[in-house]
Design an enzyme around this catalytic site. Sequence first.
Site, PDB file in Angstrom:
ATOM      1  CG  ASP A 195       1.071  -5.361   5.208  1.00 42.55           C
ATOM      2  OD1 ASP A 195       0.228  -5.378   4.292  1.00 42.55           O
ATOM      3  OD2 ASP A 195       2.217  -4.892   5.068  1.00 42.55           O
ATOM      4  CD  GLU A 225      -3.022   0.768  -1.332  1.00 42.41           C
ATOM      5  OE1 GLU A 225      -3.266   1.589  -0.426  1.00 42.41           O
ATOM      6  OE2 GLU A 225      -2.096  -0.066  -1.266  1.00 42.41           O
ATOM      7  CG  HIS A 281       1.349   5.021   6.616  1.00 40.85           C
ATOM      8  ND1 HIS A 281       2.443   5.012   5.768  1.00 40.85           N
ATOM      9  CD2 HIS A 281       0.559   3.992   6.217  1.00 40.85           C
ATOM     10  CE1 HIS A 281       2.310   4.014   4.894  1.00 40.85           C
ATOM     11  NE2 HIS A 281       1.169   3.388   5.150  1.00 40.85           N
ATOM     12  CD  GLU A 310       1.139  -1.734   0.251  1.00 46.97           C
ATOM     13  OE1 GLU A 310       1.232  -0.901  -0.668  1.00 46.97           O
ATOM     14  OE2 GLU A 310       1.080  -1.401   1.463  1.00 46.97           O
ATOM     15  CD  GLU A 311       1.415  -0.034   4.488  1.00 44.75           C
ATOM     16  OE1 GLU A 311       2.327   0.683   4.005  1.00 44.75           O
ATOM     17  OE2 GLU A 311       0.231   0.300   4.498  1.00 44.75           O
ATOM     18  CG  HIS A 361      -1.996  -3.768   2.050  1.00 47.93           C
ATOM     19  ND1 HIS A 361      -1.907  -3.299   3.343  1.00 47.93           N
ATOM     20  CD2 HIS A 361      -2.088  -2.665   1.263  1.00 47.93           C
ATOM     21  CE1 HIS A 361      -1.932  -1.983   3.335  1.00 47.93           C
ATOM     22  NE2 HIS A 361      -2.052  -1.562   2.093  1.00 47.93           N
ATOM     23  CG  ASP A 365      -2.675   2.248   3.796  1.00 50.23           C
ATOM     24  OD1 ASP A 365      -3.029   1.417   2.935  1.00 50.23           O
ATOM     25  OD2 ASP A 365      -1.505   2.626   3.932  1.00 50.23           O
TER      26      ASP A 365
END
Length: 359
Positions: A71, A159, A333, A130-131, A69, A95
């Site tokens: 984003d 991932e 994150h 995705e987030e 992903h 991530d």
Amino acid sequence: MSLDLTAPVGELTRALVDVPSVSGDEAALAGAVEKALTAVDGLRVDRDGDAVVARTELGLPGRILLAGHLDTVPLAGNLPSRVVGGRLYGCGTSDMKAGVAVALRLAATLPVATPGAMSHDVTWVCYDHEEVEAARNGLRRLAARHRDWLDADLAILMEPTSGEIEAGCQGTLRVVVTLPGTRAHSARSWLGDNAIHKAGDLLRRLAGYRARTVTLDGCTYREGLCAVRIDGGVAGNVIPDRCQVTVNFRFAPDRGPDEAVAHVREVLGGYDVEVTDLVGGALPGLAAPHAAAFVAATGRVPVAKYGWTDVARFAELGIPALNYGPGDPNLAHARDEYVELAAIDEAERLLRAYLSGVS
């Protein structure tokens, strides 16, 4: 903007990181990825929204899909990126822009236009949203609109896994338990029925819950049933007449969603339970021929994936899928999120050898 997909993979990762792409704002990065992939001979490139899909069409007997992903979560003062002591710091480094960089560099530098030079046909999927909530997930949208774009014998979701192969994923279920009471003035508390106090029995039940451990295809999954939020209270002088406790159940992939709901309702019997979120997990799928071949080629010992990932979407489509990427999932994150540059190099080396049939 332009991306040089042939740049060293650490430099490419940094270039991707320095393009902000918080969920809902992926257009600039998706456009740059589309433009760069379109310039690669031997690839068919398609786009839907801010999802970009490229694929070889060499007619080889197997197809591997690499997905990542574009984003990130909201910025936390962690852009632009910086390199310190062999680590690349910045939002999305782990991530999962490091994994996306590995995939994109392979697209540009593998002999994708040369019959006989590749061991598999390959599809690259870079997707959006995705987030955030599942309804906006770009991979979900692709599955609904362009199912054929996702056809593959094995999907590798890049991932962050610290370079390990994580098989399958847990399912997740959230419920809200509502505890009723009777409102009254706190000076005359005996006239009311305190809903917050009633949460005590529920919390004791959850604290005493004995979680199940199950081993599937040699991968051990641990379940968990936990309170994650409490809402209640009216004012500083009012006995509350309502309290809500949100409970999250992370369940092993041998349970289906319906079975998971039934189990939670049984454990929380006697309480008013409302299901607010539910998604099934994915079995390891390690017996699938292309999954077994990838595991053998890497020499890694697969482990269970704790948490939910989009491998579950591929599993729903009947496509075996594994998690493999260079970042550390424990850093995802975080304000000081980073990725080891050596880990990105190693991921590229391993996947290049596998996709080109070099042992």
